[in-house]
Enzyme design. Structure first.
Site, PDB file in Angstrom:
ATOM      1  N   ARG A 150       0.748  -1.150   0.000  1.00  0.00           N
ATOM      2  CA  ARG A 150       0.050   0.073  -0.157  1.00  0.00           C
ATOM      3  C   ARG A 150       0.766   1.291  -0.018  1.00  0.00           C
ATOM      4  NH1 ARG A 150      -0.909   2.061   5.090  1.00  0.00           N
ATOM      5  NH2 ARG A 150      -0.073   1.231   6.676  1.00  0.00           N
TER       6      ARG A 150
ATOM      7  N   ARG B  74      19.409 -21.438  34.526  1.00  0.00           N
ATOM      8  CA  ARG B  74      19.588 -20.846  33.249  1.00  0.00           C
ATOM      9  C   ARG B  74      20.494 -21.866  32.269  1.00  0.00           C
ATOM     10  NH1 ARG B  74      19.869 -15.566  31.368  1.00  0.00           N
ATOM     11  NH2 ARG B  74      19.314 -15.030  33.332  1.00  0.00           N
TER      12      ARG B  74
END
Length: 234
Positions: free
Chosen positions: A15, A165
């Site tokens: 567009r 972790r």
């Protein structure tokens, strides 16, 4: 065995309006208007039989036709900031059907704001869909980041346990949707209203493919990547 499709259409919505980077689809990237990169990549595909640009903009239409694409003129009511990509895709397919053409075997949706594709990516994506026998496919890039969200004012890790972790290389493969390539059966789009439906497959690309043009910084990054690739190919 590779399935043969006689009619594979590439659809590129573009567009004219853009708030983040005005007229970005026509801005020069590596010496060409941004949209031309995607048009040329589609036309170089051995699978794609026609490349169509859906636009509401006269200048984009002229540039697209000069680059070898057919143009579908998109009405204003599906050309605003809130218009979905699906609305443009469905309109483009309906426009072709109204011309008396049969429904294409496959559609390849390419976003011109994701120009960092390697030669052969489009063909490889379509081939992946055919070989896996799925209904739709999206391209993705690897994700190696630790993700967080916030719920009720409290932070929460999403894709890992922060109390334990892991090393990134030990995490299961994760991907981010990069917006570069989608492949689907047009009938499924018309029935579901979604580019992805039925059995869905992934087509992994490199991290560079996740560059999405929305700012001048994105343009500079894409320019650097395309320049380095051009130098490496000499």
């Amino acid at each position: 065995m590779k399935i043969q499709f006689k009619d594979v259409i590439a659809i590129i919505p573009a567009r004219g309006g853009s708030k983040g980077l005005p007229r970005k689809n026509l801005r020069l990237l590596a010496g060409k208007p941004l949209i031309v990169h995607t048009i040329e990549q589609a036309r170089q595909s051995s699978w794609v039989t026609e490349t169509v640009v859906s636009t509401d903009d006269d200048e984009i239409a002229a540039v697209s036709e000069a680059a070898g694409a057919a143009v579908v003129r998109r009405p204003a009511d599906i050309s605003g900031d809130r218009a979905s990509s699906e609305s443009a895709l469905i309109h483009a397919i309906h426009s072709l059907l109204q011309q008396g053409r049969p429904l294409p075997d496959l559609a390849v949706f390419l976003q011109c704001t994701s120009p960092v594709r390697r030669p052969g990516d489009i063909d490889a994506a379509v081939t992946t869909l055919t070989q896996k026998g799925v209904d739709s496919l999206l391209s993705v890039s690897p994700n190696h980041r630790f993700l967080w969200t916030e719920e009720g004012g409290e932070a929460r890790s999403i894709n890992y346990d922060f109390r334990n972790r892991p090393r990134r290389q030990d995490m299961a493969p994760q991907y981010v949707e990069n917006g570069s390539i989608y492949v689907f059966r047009p009938r499924a789009l018309l029935d579901s209203g979604n580019r992805l439906s039925g059995k869905v497959a992934l087509y992994p690309m490199d991290e560079e493919a996740a560059v999405d043009i929305d700012s001048m910084l994105d343009m500079k990054l894409a320019e650097l990547i395309l320049h380095e690739r051009a130098v490496a190919s000499r």
